[in-house]
Design an enzyme around this catalytic site. Structure first.
Site, PDB file in Angstrom:
ATOM      1  N   LYS A  13       0.806  -1.368   0.021  1.00  0.00           N
ATOM      2  CA  LYS A  13      -0.149   0.027  -0.072  1.00  0.00           C
ATOM      3  C   LYS A  13       0.625   1.394   0.114  1.00  0.00           C
ATOM      4  O   LYS A  13       0.738   2.207  -0.751  1.00  0.00           O
ATOM      5  CB  LYS A  13      -0.893   0.076   1.296  1.00  0.00           C
ATOM      6  CG  LYS A  13      -2.038  -1.176   1.334  1.00  0.00           C
ATOM      7  CD  LYS A  13      -3.021  -0.905   2.300  1.00  0.00           C
ATOM      8  CE  LYS A  13      -2.322  -0.790   3.880  1.00  0.00           C
ATOM      9  NZ  LYS A  13      -1.939  -2.291   4.344  1.00  0.00           N
ATOM     10  N   ARG A  88     -10.208   1.185   7.178  1.00  0.00           N
ATOM     11  CA  ARG A  88      -9.682  -0.369   7.528  1.00  0.00           C
ATOM     12  C   ARG A  88     -11.018  -1.181   8.518  1.00  0.00           C
ATOM     13  O   ARG A  88     -10.931  -2.343   8.569  1.00  0.00           O
ATOM     14  CB  ARG A  88      -8.874  -0.565   8.302  1.00  0.00           C
ATOM     15  CG  ARG A  88      -7.380  -0.755   7.701  1.00  0.00           C
ATOM     16  CD  ARG A  88      -6.238  -0.619   8.746  1.00  0.00           C
ATOM     17  NE  ARG A  88      -5.175  -1.381   8.290  1.00  0.00           N
ATOM     18  CZ  ARG A  88      -4.000  -0.958   8.398  1.00  0.00           C
ATOM     19  NH1 ARG A  88      -3.846   0.348   8.386  1.00  0.00           N
ATOM     20  NH2 ARG A  88      -3.014  -1.771   8.372  1.00  0.00           N
ATOM     21  N   ARG A 122      10.917  -6.928   5.717  1.00  0.00           N
ATOM     22  CA  ARG A 122      11.072  -5.477   5.493  1.00  0.00           C
ATOM     23  C   ARG A 122      11.679  -4.802   6.745  1.00  0.00           C
ATOM     24  O   ARG A 122      11.821  -5.147   7.755  1.00  0.00           O
ATOM     25  CB  ARG A 122       9.597  -4.877   5.829  1.00  0.00           C
ATOM     26  CG  ARG A 122       9.360  -3.500   5.888  1.00  0.00           C
ATOM     27  CD  ARG A 122       8.014  -3.144   5.403  1.00  0.00           C
ATOM     28  NE  ARG A 122       6.969  -3.204   6.511  1.00  0.00           N
ATOM     29  CZ  ARG A 122       5.868  -2.994   6.277  1.00  0.00           C
ATOM     30  NH1 ARG A 122       5.316  -2.402   5.352  1.00  0.00           N
ATOM     31  NH2 ARG A 122       4.903  -3.082   7.350  1.00  0.00           N
ATOM     32  N   ARG A 155      10.284  -2.859  11.988  1.00  0.00           N
ATOM     33  CA  ARG A 155       9.097  -2.455  12.693  1.00  0.00           C
ATOM     34  C   ARG A 155       8.925  -3.291  13.688  1.00  0.00           C
ATOM     35  O   ARG A 155       8.675  -4.599  13.442  1.00  0.00           O
ATOM     36  CB  ARG A 155       7.868  -2.200  11.907  1.00  0.00           C
ATOM     37  CG  ARG A 155       7.742  -0.616  11.559  1.00  0.00           C
ATOM     38  CD  ARG A 155       6.850  -0.372  10.404  1.00  0.00           C
ATOM     39  NE  ARG A 155       5.377  -1.112  10.641  1.00  0.00           N
ATOM     40  CZ  ARG A 155       4.177  -0.756  10.058  1.00  0.00           C
ATOM     41  NH1 ARG A 155       4.248  -0.232   8.787  1.00  0.00           N
ATOM     42  NH2 ARG A 155       3.099  -1.315  10.307  1.00  0.00           N
ATOM     43  N   ARG A 166      -2.064  -9.344  12.689  1.00  0.00           N
ATOM     44  CA  ARG A 166      -2.291  -8.181  11.868  1.00  0.00           C
ATOM     45  C   ARG A 166      -2.992  -8.939  10.626  1.00  0.00           C
ATOM     46  O   ARG A 166      -4.007  -8.136  10.061  1.00  0.00           O
ATOM     47  CB  ARG A 166      -1.171  -7.570  11.143  1.00  0.00           C
ATOM     48  CG  ARG A 166      -0.518  -6.461  12.411  1.00  0.00           C
ATOM     49  CD  ARG A 166       0.578  -6.147  12.128  1.00  0.00           C
ATOM     50  NE  ARG A 166       0.844  -5.044  10.971  1.00  0.00           N
ATOM     51  CZ  ARG A 166       2.049  -5.110  10.053  1.00  0.00           C
ATOM     52  NH1 ARG A 166       2.935  -5.614  10.557  1.00  0.00           N
ATOM     53  NH2 ARG A 166       1.933  -4.216   9.354  1.00  0.00           N
TER      54      ARG A 166
HETATM   55  P1  AMP Z   1       0.092   0.025   9.003  1.00  0.00           P
HETATM   56  O1  AMP Z   1       1.636   0.785   8.887  1.00  0.00           O
HETATM   57  O2  AMP Z   1      -0.767   0.528   7.823  1.00  0.00           O
HETATM   58  O3  AMP Z   1       0.299  -1.461   8.780  1.00  0.00           O
HETATM   59  O4  AMP Z   1      -0.354   0.291  10.246  1.00  0.00           O
HETATM   60  C1  AMP Z   1       0.194  -0.141  11.633  1.00  0.00           C
HETATM   61  C2  AMP Z   1      -0.807  -0.195  12.538  1.00  0.00           C
HETATM   62  O5  AMP Z   1      -1.323   1.139  12.877  1.00  0.00           O
HETATM   63  C3  AMP Z   1      -2.038  -1.201  12.314  1.00  0.00           C
HETATM   64  O6  AMP Z   1      -1.476  -2.458  12.591  1.00  0.00           O
HETATM   65  C4  AMP Z   1      -3.147  -0.665  13.318  1.00  0.00           C
HETATM   66  O7  AMP Z   1      -2.734  -1.100  14.750  1.00  0.00           O
HETATM   67  C5  AMP Z   1      -2.751   0.985  13.382  1.00  0.00           C
HETATM   68  N1  AMP Z   1      -3.803   1.352  12.169  1.00  0.00           N
HETATM   69  C6  AMP Z   1      -3.293   1.974  10.892  1.00  0.00           C
HETATM   70  N2  AMP Z   1      -4.247   2.523  10.227  1.00  0.00           N
HETATM   71  C7  AMP Z   1      -5.414   2.052  10.960  1.00  0.00           C
HETATM   72  C8  AMP Z   1      -6.708   2.192  10.907  1.00  0.00           C
HETATM   73  N3  AMP Z   1      -7.383   2.840   9.691  1.00  0.00           N
HETATM   74  N4  AMP Z   1      -7.746   1.759  11.791  1.00  0.00           N
HETATM   75  C9  AMP Z   1      -7.053   1.271  12.742  1.00  0.00           C
HETATM   76  N5  AMP Z   1      -5.944   1.084  13.152  1.00  0.00           N
HETATM   77  C10 AMP Z   1      -5.018   1.442  12.265  1.00  0.00           C
END
Ligand code: AMP
Length: 214
Positions: A13, A88, A122, A155, A166
């Protein structure tokens, strides 16, 4: 044009949203980065969000929706944006529809074994934020950014035990968002069956979007 990029963790993404943002001159908004920034600055949102992010769970809707409502109200969004990591949940998608109109949703479909391999390899540069995959590292020096020489780190939520959670959250909470947008005929699918060169997938995404723009 307002675009949403949907896909499981590790689908790319961030990479594709950034390329879309360059090509169509749109603001790129990454919810995960905003949340990580709130956590590192120890704000109220950050303190509330931390335990969810660390355990691979989604941050509660009310926190994320409020945060995104504020972000999308800023002037830089008025000529179009790419949303990376939001919505999400179906609740978030409904809230987004109240805030603004979405023109198209790119759905990145990637097999689970590829996602797990990508996430576990990653690495991110601490200084410039460049994202690497250990397999595709260009430099000879392990653990060092090719662009700026910064230190690379993993991360915390890319560790295997959190990755599993996740992916589960994606299946349970985010897949229904795809159904929500399919009913509105907004979805363009970009599906890969095995690992492919990134430029090939970027082109598939551009082709899907060009169909919509024309
Ligand atoms: P990402 O970097 O997009 O993988 O997001 C990392 C973490 O941030 C996710 O595993 C969630 O804990 C939180 N997060 C990111 N976007 C959202 C969202 N739209 N709704 C809820 N939690 C989010």
């Amino acid at each position: 044009m307002n675009i949403v990029v949907l896909g499981p963790p590790g689908a790319g993404k961030g990479t594709h949203s950034s390329r879309i943002s360059d090509r169509y001159d749109l603001i790129h908004i990454t919810t995960g980065d905003i949340i990580r920034d709130e956590i590192s600055r120890e704000t109220e949102i950050g303190r509330k969000a931390k335990k969810y992010v660390q355990s691979g769970k989604l941050v509660p809707d009310e926190i994320v929706i409020e945060m995104m409502r504020k972000r999308l109200a800023r002037k830089d969004c008025k000529d179009g944006f790419v949303l990376d990591g939001f919505p999400r949940t179906v609740n978030q998608a409904e809230a987004l529809d109240e805030i603004t109109d979405i023109d198209v949703v790119i759905n990145l479909g990637v097999p689970k074994d590829v996602l797990i391999k990508r996430l576990s390899s990653r690495r991110i540069c601490r200084d410039c934020g460049e994202v690497y995959n250990l397999v595709s590292m260009r430099s000879e020096k392990p653990g060092v950014c090719d662009e700026c020489g910064g230190e690379l780190y993993q991360r915390e939520d890319d560790r295997p035990e959190v990755v599993e959670k996740r992916l589960e959250e994606y299946d349970k909470q985010t897949k229904p968002v795809l159904g929500y947008y399919r009913k509105k005929s907004k979805v363009k699918d970009v599906i890969i069956k095995k690992e492919e060169p990134v430029e090939k997938i970027v082109q598939m995404v551009f082709d899907a979007l060009d169909e919509t723009v024309d």
